[in-house]
Design a protein around this motif. Structure first.
Motif, PDB file in Angstrom:
ATOM      1  N   PHE A   6      40.471 -44.774 -94.085  1.00 32.05           N
ATOM      2  CA  PHE A   6      40.371 -43.750 -95.110  1.00 32.05           C
ATOM      3  C   PHE A   6      39.741 -42.506 -94.493  1.00 32.05           C
ATOM      4  CE2 PHE A   6      36.468 -46.259 -95.300  1.00 32.05           C
ATOM      5  CZ  PHE A   6      35.481 -45.285 -95.250  1.00 32.05           C
ATOM      6  N   ARG A   7      39.908 -41.368 -95.184  1.00 27.59           N
ATOM      7  CA  ARG A   7      39.291 -40.126 -94.743  1.00 27.59           C
ATOM      8  C   ARG A   7      38.030 -39.896 -95.566  1.00 27.59           C
ATOM      9  NH1 ARG A   7      41.988 -34.037 -94.462  1.00 27.59           N
ATOM     10  NH2 ARG A   7      40.130 -33.012 -93.570  1.00 27.59           N
ATOM     11  N   VAL A  24      42.691 -34.600-103.407  1.00 26.61           N
ATOM     12  CA  VAL A  24      42.898 -35.983-102.946  1.00 26.61           C
ATOM     13  C   VAL A  24      43.122 -36.984-104.064  1.00 26.61           C
ATOM     14  CG1 VAL A  24      41.465 -35.480-100.928  1.00 26.61           C
ATOM     15  CG2 VAL A  24      40.444 -36.641-102.903  1.00 26.61           C
ATOM     16  N   GLY A  26      45.470 -37.414-106.131  1.00 23.42           N
ATOM     17  CA  GLY A  26      46.824 -37.965-106.131  1.00 23.42           C
ATOM     18  C   GLY A  26      47.102 -38.927-104.995  1.00 23.42           C
ATOM     19  N   GLU A  27      46.194 -39.017-104.038  1.00 25.29           N
ATOM     20  CA  GLU A  27      46.330 -39.950-102.915  1.00 25.29           C
ATOM     21  C   GLU A  27      45.317 -41.088-103.043  1.00 25.29           C
ATOM     22  OE1 GLU A  27      46.371 -37.905 -99.119  1.00 25.29           O
ATOM     23  OE2 GLU A  27      46.975 -36.049-100.113  1.00 25.29           O
ATOM     24  N   ASP A  28      44.983 -41.441-104.278  1.00 27.49           N
ATOM     25  CA  ASP A  28      44.006 -42.496-104.565  1.00 27.49           C
ATOM     26  C   ASP A  28      42.647 -42.162-103.965  1.00 27.49           C
ATOM     27  OD1 ASP A  28      43.100 -44.812-105.757  1.00 27.49           O
ATOM     28  OD2 ASP A  28      43.623 -46.093-104.063  1.00 27.49           O
ATOM     29  N   GLY A  29      42.242 -40.917-104.090  1.00 22.79           N
ATOM     30  CA  GLY A  29      40.899 -40.538-103.674  1.00 22.79           C
ATOM     31  C   GLY A  29      39.875 -41.127-104.620  1.00 22.79           C
ATOM     32  N   ALA A  50      42.744 -43.771 -99.894  1.00 22.43           N
ATOM     33  CA  ALA A  50      43.031 -42.978 -98.695  1.00 22.43           C
ATOM     34  C   ALA A  50      41.909 -41.982 -98.413  1.00 22.43           C
ATOM     35  CB  ALA A  50      44.353 -42.236 -98.873  1.00 22.43           C
ATOM     36  N   HIS A  51      41.097 -41.677 -99.439  1.00 24.71           N
ATOM     37  CA  HIS A  51      40.007 -40.710 -99.295  1.00 24.71           C
ATOM     38  C   HIS A  51      38.783 -41.226-100.041  1.00 24.71           C
ATOM     39  CE1 HIS A  51      42.623 -37.390 -97.802  1.00 24.71           C
ATOM     40  NE2 HIS A  51      43.542 -38.029 -98.513  1.00 24.71           N
ATOM     41  N   ASP A 164      41.820 -38.861-112.927  1.00 22.61           N
ATOM     42  CA  ASP A 164      41.659 -39.082-111.484  1.00 22.61           C
ATOM     43  C   ASP A 164      40.981 -37.916-110.784  1.00 22.61           C
ATOM     44  OD1 ASP A 164      42.844 -41.552-111.715  1.00 22.61           O
ATOM     45  OD2 ASP A 164      44.823 -40.887-111.052  1.00 22.61           O
ATOM     46  N   ASN A 165      41.194 -36.714-111.286  1.00 25.15           N
ATOM     47  CA  ASN A 165      40.632 -35.522-110.622  1.00 25.15           C
ATOM     48  C   ASN A 165      39.309 -35.081-111.235  1.00 25.15           C
ATOM     49  OD1 ASN A 165      41.633 -34.589-113.060  1.00 25.15           O
ATOM     50  ND2 ASN A 165      42.325 -32.637-112.213  1.00 25.15           N
TER      51      ASN A 165
END
Length: 285
Positions: A6-7, A24, A26-29, A50-51, A164-165
Motif C-alpha cells: 500500500f502507499r 485515494v 476511489g482506490e480503497d484508501g 491501496a492507500h 468514502d471521501n
C-alpha cells in the motif's frame, strides 16, 4: 502474514487529510488512527487498501474539550483518555465506567473513540454510548463539512453514513444534567471479549418518579439503538423492581436479535432482558 502493498500518506492538517482522501478514496484508501481494527485485518489480508492515510500527525484531531453544552472528542483521542473523568458530572463518570469494558489496556492506549464509531462494530461500547446519548458526528471532505446525528449515522453491521471521501473529525456528546443517573452493563464470555449484549440507561428523578429515560442496547442487533418501548415503560414510574422488570421485558420484546452458529437469537433476546435490568439497577445503586 503481512499486509498487501500500500502507499502511505501522513498529512499534518485536516485540510491536507481530506484532500488526500478525495484522491485515494476511489482506490480503497483507508484512514489510519489507532489501527486496532484495521491493522489486524490487513495483516491477514482480509483488507487490502491501496492507500493508508495516517492522521496521527494531525494535531487538531487530538482536541478533547467542552464546547457549550457538548463534549467534543477529536478523531485522535485515545480510549485511554477516559480512564479518568474528562468532564465533571455524570457524563465524565459514565465514560470512565464504560471505557474499562473496552478490550484490554494496551489496546485502549492506541485505539481511538472516533475510530470505534467509524468502524461501527455492533459490539462497540462507544457506538452504544453515541446511540444512547444522541451524539453528533462531524465529518469533513474536500467539499465541506456536515453533521450527522447518531440515529442516522449507524446503518448496520460495520456500516455507517460516512462516505468514502469523508473523514470523521469529531464526535460531540451532550453534557448530562447534574442529577442524571446512569447504568451500564455488558455481558461477554471473558473480560475483554466482544460483548454479546450490553445496555446503557440514563434517567432523572423528579418527585420520586423517572423522567427523561433513555434505554439503549448494543451487541444484539446489527447496530445499537434506543428502545422506545422500554423508555415508555419507565416514564412516570418509581425506580423500583416492577418498573425495571417491565422495561427490561419491553426491551427484550422489541429487539430483532442476530442469530449465528455461536449465539442464537433466543439467547440474545433473553440477554437483553438481563443486561437492561442490571443497568437500571446500577442507576439507583
Amino acid at each position: 502474514m503481512k499486509p498487501a502493498p500500500f502507499r502511505y500518506h501522513a498529512p499534518k492538517t485536516i485540510e491536507e487529510a481530506v484532500a488526500i482522501l478525495a484522491v485515494v478514496a476511489g482506490e480503497d484508501g483507508r484512514v489510519l488512527a489507532g489501527g486496532q481494527s484495521l491493522v489486524p485485518i490487513m495483516a491477514v489480508r482480509l483488507a487490502r487498501p491501496a492507500h493508508l492515510v495516517d492522521i496521527n500527525g494531525v494535531k487538531a484531531l487530538e482536541r478533547l474539550a467542552v464546547d457549550g453544552d457538548r463534549l467534543s472528542i477529536g478523531a485522535c483521542v485515545r480510549h485511554a483518555a477516559f480512564h479518568k473523568p474528562v468532564v465533571e458530572g455524570p457524563l465524565g463518570r459514565l465514560l470512565c465506567q464504560v471505557v474499562r469494558h473496552i478490550a484490554h489496556y494496551p489496546i485502549r492506549t492506541r485505539g481511538t473513540f472516533c475510530g470505534s464509531i467509524a468502524h461501527a462494530d455492533p459490539a462497540s461500547e462507544w457506538c452504544l454510548v453515541a446511540a444512547a446519548l444522541g451524539a453528533d458526528m462531524v465529518v469533513r471532505s474536500a467539499s465541506g463539512a456536515r453533521t450527522i446525528p447518531a440515529k442516522d449515522f449507524f446503518r448496520g453491521i460495520m456500516t455507517t453514513a460516512l462516505k468514502d471521501n469523508e473523514l470523521l473529525t469529531e464526535v460531540r456528546l451532550p453534557i448530562l444534567p447534574a442529577d442524571t443517573r446512569f447504568g451500564f452493563y455488558e455481558f461477554n464470555r471473558r473480560a475483554g471479549d466482544f460483548a454479546l449484549g450490553m445496555a446503557l440507561v440514563t434517567f432523572r428523578l423528579r418527585n420520586g418518579v423517572i423522567s427523561e429515560p433513555r434505554v439503549a442496547v448494543g451487541g444484539v442487533e446489527p447496530q445499537p439503538r434506543r428502545i422506545a418501548q422500554a423508555e415508555q415503560a419507565l416514564t412516570g414510574r418509581a425506580p423500583d423492581s416492577q418498573a425495571f422488570e417491565a422495561a427490561s421485558a419491553a426491551a427484550a420484546a422489541a429487539v430483532e436479535p442476530l442469530d449465528d452458529a455461536a449465539t442464537s437469537a433466543a439467547y440474545r433476546r433473553d440477554l437483553v432482558r438481563t443486561v437492561t435490568r442490571r443497568a437500571l439497577e446500577q442507576a439507583i445503586a
